[in-house]
Write a protein that holds these residues in place. Structure first.
Motif, mmCIF file in Angstrom:
data_model
loop_
_atom_site.group_PDB
_atom_site.id
_atom_site.type_symbol
_atom_site.label_atom_id
_atom_site.label_comp_id
_atom_site.label_asym_id
_atom_site.label_seq_id
_atom_site.Cartn_x
_atom_site.Cartn_y
_atom_site.Cartn_z
ATOM 1 N N THR A 134 37.795 46.625 47.136
ATOM 2 C CA THR A 134 38.987 46.224 47.888
ATOM 3 C C THR A 134 39.395 44.844 47.392
ATOM 4 N N LEU A 135 40.597 44.750 46.856
ATOM 5 C CA LEU A 135 41.075 43.527 46.239
ATOM 6 C C LEU A 135 41.919 42.740 47.229
ATOM 7 N N LYS A 136 41.683 41.447 47.276
ATOM 8 C CA LYS A 136 42.434 40.556 48.162
ATOM 9 C C LYS A 136 43.586 39.909 47.396
ATOM 10 N N ASN A 137 44.545 39.384 48.197
ATOM 11 C CA ASN A 137 45.686 38.641 47.647
ATOM 12 C C ASN A 137 46.478 39.460 46.638
ATOM 13 N N GLN A 138 46.730 40.719 46.978
ATOM 14 C CA GLN A 138 47.549 41.578 46.134
ATOM 15 C C GLN A 138 48.965 41.652 46.692
ATOM 16 N N PRO A 139 50.019 41.582 45.843
ATOM 17 C CA PRO A 139 51.392 41.714 46.344
ATOM 18 C C PRO A 139 51.587 43.060 47.044
ATOM 19 N N CYS A 140 52.310 43.041 48.144
ATOM 20 C CA CYS A 140 52.507 44.256 48.941
ATOM 21 C C CYS A 140 53.215 45.336 48.129
ATOM 22 N N TRP A 141 54.124 44.959 47.221
ATOM 23 C CA TRP A 141 54.887 45.949 46.465
ATOM 24 C C TRP A 141 54.080 46.581 45.341
ATOM 25 N N PHE A 142 52.923 45.955 44.976
ATOM 26 C CA PHE A 142 52.148 46.437 43.833
ATOM 27 C C PHE A 142 51.435 47.735 44.217
ATOM 28 N N GLU A 143 51.717 48.799 43.489
ATOM 29 C CA GLU A 143 51.204 50.117 43.855
ATOM 30 C C GLU A 143 49.913 50.490 43.141
ATOM 31 N N GLU A 144 49.566 49.821 42.028
ATOM 32 C CA GLU A 144 48.385 50.208 41.261
ATOM 33 C C GLU A 144 47.507 48.986 40.973
ATOM 34 N N PRO A 145 46.870 48.401 41.988
ATOM 35 C CA PRO A 145 45.931 47.298 41.706
ATOM 36 C C PRO A 145 44.688 47.800 40.986
ATOM 37 N N ARG A 146 44.157 47.007 40.090
ATOM 38 C CA ARG A 146 42.991 47.395 39.296
ATOM 39 C C ARG A 146 41.915 46.324 39.413
ATOM 40 N N CYS A 147 40.675 46.764 39.558
ATOM 41 C CA CYS A 147 39.547 45.842 39.704
ATOM 42 C C CYS A 147 39.020 45.353 38.360
ATOM 43 N N GLY A 148 39.315 46.067 37.261
ATOM 44 C CA GLY A 148 38.860 45.655 35.945
ATOM 45 C C GLY A 148 37.435 46.050 35.612
ATOM 46 N N LEU A 149 36.756 46.808 36.484
ATOM 47 C CA LEU A 149 35.391 47.246 36.218
ATOM 48 C C LEU A 149 35.391 48.526 35.385
ATOM 49 N N VAL A 150 34.282 48.727 34.696
ATOM 50 C CA VAL A 150 34.132 49.952 33.913
ATOM 51 C C VAL A 150 33.973 51.131 34.865
ATOM 52 N N CYS A 151 34.598 52.240 34.521
ATOM 53 C CA CYS A 151 34.587 53.416 35.403
ATOM 54 C C CYS A 151 33.150 53.873 35.684
#
Length: 513
Positions: A134-151
């Motif tokens: 769960t990522l914090k401080n993400q823009p509300c309009w952003f639909e595809e946040p990514r954590c950057g970790l390997v799958c």
């Protein structure tokens, strides 16, 4: 109306006939005239053109609208009648559309429905598209946040894992690939001990029909000389014959030294207790991770005790760990080589004639010895620094009772005049001693030389006039604490602690200064 149109058509046709008849070229056909209604849709989008067929764009719609035309919010209105096709007026009021996310609307002017509102700028918590974090401080309009970790999800082959960074479910690297669904290297261990570098073929076993291209070593009989060659092992021939190297003169010399050490019965325990058989690099790497280093030191000693084993291969490890293995092998008298590319690079050990036995002391014991030696060296350095402080004053002990600064300066004025570059400041200490501190434009070495030359003359005058008992060279700081005195050790404590220390031996009457 129809008769007027017919007459107009006949006039146009007559003119064209006359024009064509007057022309010298009779090969051109007369222009065709269409008398049908145009019927194209006008710009208003509601009506069609009623004029006769014509060239070019149609004129504006002549119809009228008898309804109010308002903006989206309804606060700006155009009153009827208005030409058909009139757009909604521009509104200077704020947009009142509610956001689907529930956040307050950003202040902006009212606009038609075909224009979107500005993106919501509020920061919220959102789950990444792979669902791991769960990522914090993400823009509300952003639909595809990514954590950057390997799958890390298991691929269809069941052996490898997806190496792609955070992505949508179902978008792993083997999705949509026909045939062999995994494109990673196999990575399994072949019968020769090296890794299979072919494409993934799970769940089927490695074929090993092609010669292994990994690097290995061939050595001479005494294991001193070695040469890097290709493994070339296959399933049919897992141990191919490789030519051995011949021993050279250096090999013979090492063998003679080993036999001589055995004949003389050399015992490693004859070293002194503070002897450290390991290099500084080895001890430095050991201190970084003692528990891990202790495990591999034990493997070294087991390998050293087994006379039948000539080669030891470690599992793949990181670069700084391999550096420790190479350094420790050098201390043991073993030879070491790194093989295979990253991330499968590993270290192999070889016994050569240089190897006699493993060190008697462990790394932990030598680390303690070095720590104690460093502590002793540090104390000696502090003592040397204390004695290295240059003299910058003269110290008078047991001064005459009732002696004042003015009387002492007047009595020593002649001796001061012999050194005009140095100015002396007289001060009485709480320890019943007098300090004559020098100052001026000179270096510390020059001042010490001047004070040394002045001491003998000053001592003769002080004793002759009975001003004090003795004169010593000393070093004082800005607070007149005696740091070093001639014939004694540095004294770090000053002020009242020094007074108490000296007052225990004798009691003196207070002086009137």
């Amino acid at each position: 109306m129809r008769q007027a149109e017919k007459r107009a058509i006949e006039r146009v046709a007559s003119k064209r006939r006359n024009k064509n008849s007057s022309s010298s070229n009779d090969e051109f056909e007369a222009e065709h005239i269409c008398i049908r209604t145009c019927g194209r849709e006008l710009k208003c989008g509601k009506h069609r053109c009623q004029q006769m067929c014509h060239r070019g764009p149609c004129p504006s719609c002549l119809e009228a609208i008898f309804e109010e035309i308002s903006c989206n919010c309804g606060r700006t209105v155009l009153q009827p009648p208005q030409p058909c096709g009139t757009r909604a007026p521009e509104c200077r009021f704020d947009c009142t559309r509610p956001r689907p996310c529930g956040h307050p609307q950003v202040a902006h002017n009212c606009h038609p429905d075909d224009l979107a509102c500005p993106k919501c700028p509020f920061l919220v918590e959102k789950g990444c598209i792979c669902g791991k974090k769960t990522l914090k401080n993400q823009p509300c309009w952003f639909e595809e946040p990514r954590c950057g970790l390997v799958c890390g999800k298991k691929l269809k082959c069941g052996t490898h894992s997806c190496n792609k960074l955070c992505h949508r479910p179902g978008a792993c690297e083997d999705e949509g690939i026909s045939g062999s669904h995994c494109q990673q290297l196999c990575g399994k261990t072949r019968s020769c001990g090296h890794l299979d570098t072919e494409r993934c073929h799970a769940p089927y076993p490695c074929k090993e029909d092609k010669p292994c291209q990994a690097k290995t070593f061939v050595t001479c009989e005494c294991q001193h000389r070695k040469q890097e060659v290709k493994c070339s092992a296959t399933k049919i021939e897992p141990s191919p014959q490789r030519p051995l190297l011949k021993c050279d003169d250096e090999c013979l010399r090492l063998q003679r030294n080993a036999r001589l050490a055995s004949a003389l019965n050399i015992d490693p325990q004859t070293h002194t207790n503070d002897h450290v058989p390991y290099s500084d690099t080895t001890l430095k790497l050991y201190r970084e991770n003692p528990q891990w280093a202790h495990i591999y030191e034990r493997e070294f000693r087991v390998f050293a005790e087994d006379r039948a084993e000539k080669r030891l291969r470690f599992k793949p490890m990181k670069a700084h760990q391999r550096a420790f293995i190479h350094s420790l092998a050098e201390d043991f008298g073993l030879d070491s080589e790194s093989s295979d590319p990253e991330p499968h690079r590993h270290v192999c050990l070889f016994k050569t004639p240089r190897f006699v036995s493993s060190p008697m002391k462990t790394l932990a014991q030598c680390a303690k010895i070095c720590a104690s030696q460093d502590s002793s060296t540090q104390q000696a350095t502090i003592a040397n620094d204390a004695t290295a402080i240059p003299y910058n004053a003269l110290l008078l002990t047991n001064p005459q009772f009732g002696l004042t600064v003015e009387e002492l300066d007047a009595a020593l004025r002649k001796e001061y005049a012999a050194h005009p570059t140095v100015k002396f400041h007289t001060s009485f200490l709480p320890s019943d001693e007098v300090v004559l501190k020098g100052s001026g434009t000179w270096t510390s070495q020059t001042l010490e030389a001047s004070l040394t030359a002045l001491k003998s003359t000053l001592q003769h005058t002080v004793r002759r006039l009975k001003l004090a008992e003795n004169v010593f060279l000393c070093s004082v700081d800005d607070s007149l604490n005696v740091l070093r005195r001639e014939g004694g050790q540095a004294q770090r404590e000053g002020g009242w602690s020094a007074v108490v220390g000296r007052s225990t031996g004798r009691i003196r009457m207070p002086r009137d200064r």
